[in-house]
Design an enzyme around this catalytic site. Structure first.
Site, PDB file in Angstrom:
ATOM      1  N   THR A 160      -1.987   1.061  -4.579  1.00 20.95           N
ATOM      2  CA  THR A 160      -2.456   2.201  -3.787  1.00 20.95           C
ATOM      3  C   THR A 160      -3.835   2.650  -4.246  1.00 20.95           C
ATOM      4  OG1 THR A 160      -2.015   4.558  -3.350  1.00 20.95           O
ATOM      5  CG2 THR A 160      -1.084   3.669  -5.372  1.00 20.95           C
ATOM      6  N   ASP A 200       0.865  -1.168   0.000  1.00 16.65           N
ATOM      7  CA  ASP A 200       0.000   0.000   0.000  1.00 16.65           C
ATOM      8  C   ASP A 200       0.921   1.243   0.000  1.00 16.65           C
ATOM      9  OD1 ASP A 200      -2.197   1.763   0.850  1.00 16.65           O
ATOM     10  OD2 ASP A 200      -1.179   1.691   2.790  1.00 16.65           O
ATOM     11  N   LYS A 231      -8.673  -3.645  -3.454  1.00 21.06           N
ATOM     12  CA  LYS A 231      -7.290  -4.143  -3.540  1.00 21.06           C
ATOM     13  C   LYS A 231      -7.191  -5.642  -3.832  1.00 21.06           C
ATOM     14  CE  LYS A 231      -5.036  -0.297  -1.368  1.00 21.06           C
ATOM     15  NZ  LYS A 231      -3.953   0.229  -0.535  1.00 21.06           N
ATOM     16  N   ASP A 287       0.107   5.192   1.151  1.00 21.81           N
ATOM     17  CA  ASP A 287       0.005   6.059   2.342  1.00 21.81           C
ATOM     18  C   ASP A 287       0.051   5.237   3.629  1.00 21.81           C
ATOM     19  OD1 ASP A 287      -1.218   7.473   0.035  1.00 21.81           O
ATOM     20  OD2 ASP A 287      -1.553   9.059   1.495  1.00 21.81           O
TER      21      ASP A 287
HETATM   22  P1  IMP Z   1      -3.303   4.228  -0.025  1.00 19.44           P
HETATM   23  O1  IMP Z   1      -3.129   4.235   1.459  1.00 19.44           O
HETATM   24  O2  IMP Z   1      -1.999   4.204  -0.756  1.00 19.44           O
HETATM   25  O3  IMP Z   1      -4.250   3.175  -0.505  1.00 19.44           O
HETATM   26  O4  IMP Z   1      -3.915   5.680  -0.436  1.00 19.44           O
HETATM   27  C1  IMP Z   1      -5.123   6.163   0.096  1.00 19.44           C
HETATM   28  C2  IMP Z   1      -5.199   7.665  -0.077  1.00 19.44           C
HETATM   29  O5  IMP Z   1      -5.031   8.054  -1.448  1.00 19.44           O
HETATM   30  C3  IMP Z   1      -6.562   8.211   0.261  1.00 19.44           C
HETATM   31  O6  IMP Z   1      -6.712   8.426   1.628  1.00 19.44           O
HETATM   32  C4  IMP Z   1      -6.604   9.525  -0.513  1.00 19.44           C
HETATM   33  O7  IMP Z   1      -6.088  10.565   0.279  1.00 19.44           O
HETATM   34  C5  IMP Z   1      -5.669   9.320  -1.679  1.00 19.44           C
HETATM   35  N1  IMP Z   1      -6.364   9.283  -2.978  1.00 19.44           N
HETATM   36  C6  IMP Z   1      -6.069  10.047  -4.038  1.00 19.44           C
HETATM   37  N2  IMP Z   1      -6.849   9.746  -5.076  1.00 19.44           N
HETATM   38  C7  IMP Z   1      -7.657   8.755  -4.686  1.00 19.44           C
HETATM   39  C8  IMP Z   1      -8.685   8.013  -5.360  1.00 19.44           C
HETATM   40  O8  IMP Z   1      -8.991   8.197  -6.543  1.00 19.44           O
HETATM   41  N3  IMP Z   1      -9.300   7.070  -4.621  1.00 19.44           N
HETATM   42  C9  IMP Z   1      -8.963   6.830  -3.343  1.00 19.44           C
HETATM   43  N4  IMP Z   1      -8.007   7.481  -2.688  1.00 19.44           N
HETATM   44  C10 IMP Z   1      -7.362   8.458  -3.354  1.00 19.44           C
HETATM   45 MG    MG Z   2      -2.687   3.160   3.436  1.00 20.18          MG
END
Ligand code: IMP
Ligand code: MG
Length: 435
Positions: A189, A153, A360, A155
């Protein structure tokens, strides 16, 4: 009754992992019986050493018993036994497991790091159990088989929430090391962008390091892909492309099931999600702006404000419910959009709420297919590890990856670093044994 049910649900089920809570409960008994709260007055006396040894022995026995129950649960899975396993009866949400879990060995490993058995006032915690499960999982993927695909993942897992993978991140050399060991790497992600430039902004440190590497072979460099928007945009690492990423057309990577997702159904589902989100913004008076994309719709906080966690959670649960009800209603009318053909993922991103097309499990499955060697072959679940921070059952987006591969649940990028060090150590040991 209804209110009680709703309170229970709202307070508990979506914020708890029942398997972890159950193990925590089992470990609480020896903690109560064997920890000696008065021992703190006795210094490093013999009683204290004995207490830690006794607690360690009891905790290890319990972990061994759970390990055997998992073996029995897996035997039920293999035999397609219609009778539920004992574990399934005790922890109903437990799903399919891809590997057995050496919990006793993993407990001993974590106890050496965290001194769980030496504690007198703090019982084995949620985090202790989560980390034991992670250790057991990576012991299993490296010992009983071979790790072929690691997905991450973005973030909170690779970088802090909303931030980017900077060139000095300690995660980078560890990811390069995985590639060097011929493990395929996917960054799966939710962040959904149609352009390479946007992913480059988030992943620049890693992409630049790959381009500069003189030790990775061209095949190893081709072993990194970015799966964005949960399961909507695929980019390959490519040193010759602008921003070091080459977009891959959908026709080349969609799985057979994904091919059946129709644009009309996707638009209809996002329309329902959009109006549900707007309703929540109104009802909860959220300081938020709506963001509609081609494969997602979300609400993001207005400049300089934070949406309270409770409001984000409420929004996810409301939107999820409205979508579920709309899907089953749409299924009963012949000429309405086939919303049920399109899976979605509504989740709380920590600062925002998004509803994405797909989830995912599809994103990781695409990576399994992409690196599977052609002819629709896929890397198997027991050769796959997905590392993420969102594993609560509702409102969390890494949770869905559990249905296609093994997983590790981390709470920060520094935990990802520790996990990758543990993994490298185990892979190194395995290599030493076989050479
Ligand atoms: P992950 O933790 O890498 O899955 O990213 C999640 C974060 O991506 C979300 O909390 C959003 O802040 C950001 N984000 C940006 N664009 C999108 C989208 O199109 N869908 C969902 N999350 C997005
Ligand atoms: Mg995350």
């Amino acid at each position: 009754m209804t209110t009680r049910y709703r309170v229970e649900y709202a307070l508990k089920s979506h914020r708890r992992d029942q398997f972890i809570e159950w193990i925590k409960g089992l470990l609480a008994v020896p903690f109560v019986l064997y920890s000696q709260p008065t021992g703190v007055f006795e210094g490093q006396g013999i009683n204290n050493v004995k207490m830690a040894e006794e607690a360690h022995r009891r905790y290890a026995e319990i972990m061994r018993d759970v390990e055997l129950m998992i073996d029995d649960h897996m035997a039920h899975q293999v035999e397609h036994n219609p009778v539920p396993s004992k574990l399934k009866m005790l922890v109903p949400p437990i799903g399919e497991l891809f590997t057995r879990l050496p919990l006793e060995a993993a407990f001993k490993f974590q106890d050496r790091k965290r001194y769980i058995s030496s504690r007198r006032y703090v019982a084995p915690s949620f985090n202790d159990v989560r980390l034991i499960l992670n250790s057991a999982q990576i012991m299993a993927v490296t010992t009983y088989g071979t790790l072929q695909l690691a997905t991450f993942d973005g973030d909170v897992t690779l970088y802090d929430d909303g931030q980017a993978l900077e060139s000095d991140s300690p995660v980078i050399p560890r990811l390069l090391d995985l590639l060097q060991k011929n493990v395929k790497v996917g960054i799966v992600t939710a962040a959904g962008y149609t352009e390479a430039k946007m992913y480059y902004a988030r992943l620049q440190g890693l992409l630049d390091a790959m381009a500069a590497s003189t030790t990775l072979t061209p095949t190893q460099k081709q072993s990194l892909i970015i799966m964005g928007g949960e399961a909507n945009y695929l980019f390959e690492f490519d040193p010759c492309s602008p921003y070091l990423l080459a977009p891959v057309e959908r026709e080349r990577w969609l799985t057979d099931e994904m091919m059946s997702w129709q644009q009309d159904d996707i638009t209809a589902l996002l329309d329902v999600a959009e109006s549900a989100l707007l309703e929540c913004v109104k009802t909860l008076n959220l300081p938020a702006t709506l963001l509609r994309k081609d494969r997602a719709v979300g609400i993001i906080p207005k400049e300089g404000v934070k949406i309270p966690r409770e409001s984000l959670e409420e929004t996810v649960l409301v939107v999820q419910k409205i979508l579920e009800v709309s899907i089953s209603a749409a299924a009963t009318f012949r000429d309405s959009p086939k919303l049920n053909r399109v899976p979605f993922c509504a989740f709380n991103g920590g600062r925002d709420v998004f509803v994405d097309i797909g989830d995912k499990s599809w994103g990781v499955a695409v990576c399994q297919k992409w690196f599977g060697g052609g002819d629709g072959k896929m890397i198997k679940g027991d050769n796959t590890l997905h590392v993420g921070d969102q594993f609560l059952s509702a409102g969390a987006n890494d949770f869905k990856a559990r249905s296609v591969g093994t997983t590790a649940w981390i709470a920060s990028p520094s935990e990802t670093v520790e996990l990758l060090d543990e993994l490298a150590d185990l892979m190194g040991k395995k290599l030493a044994q076989t050479s």
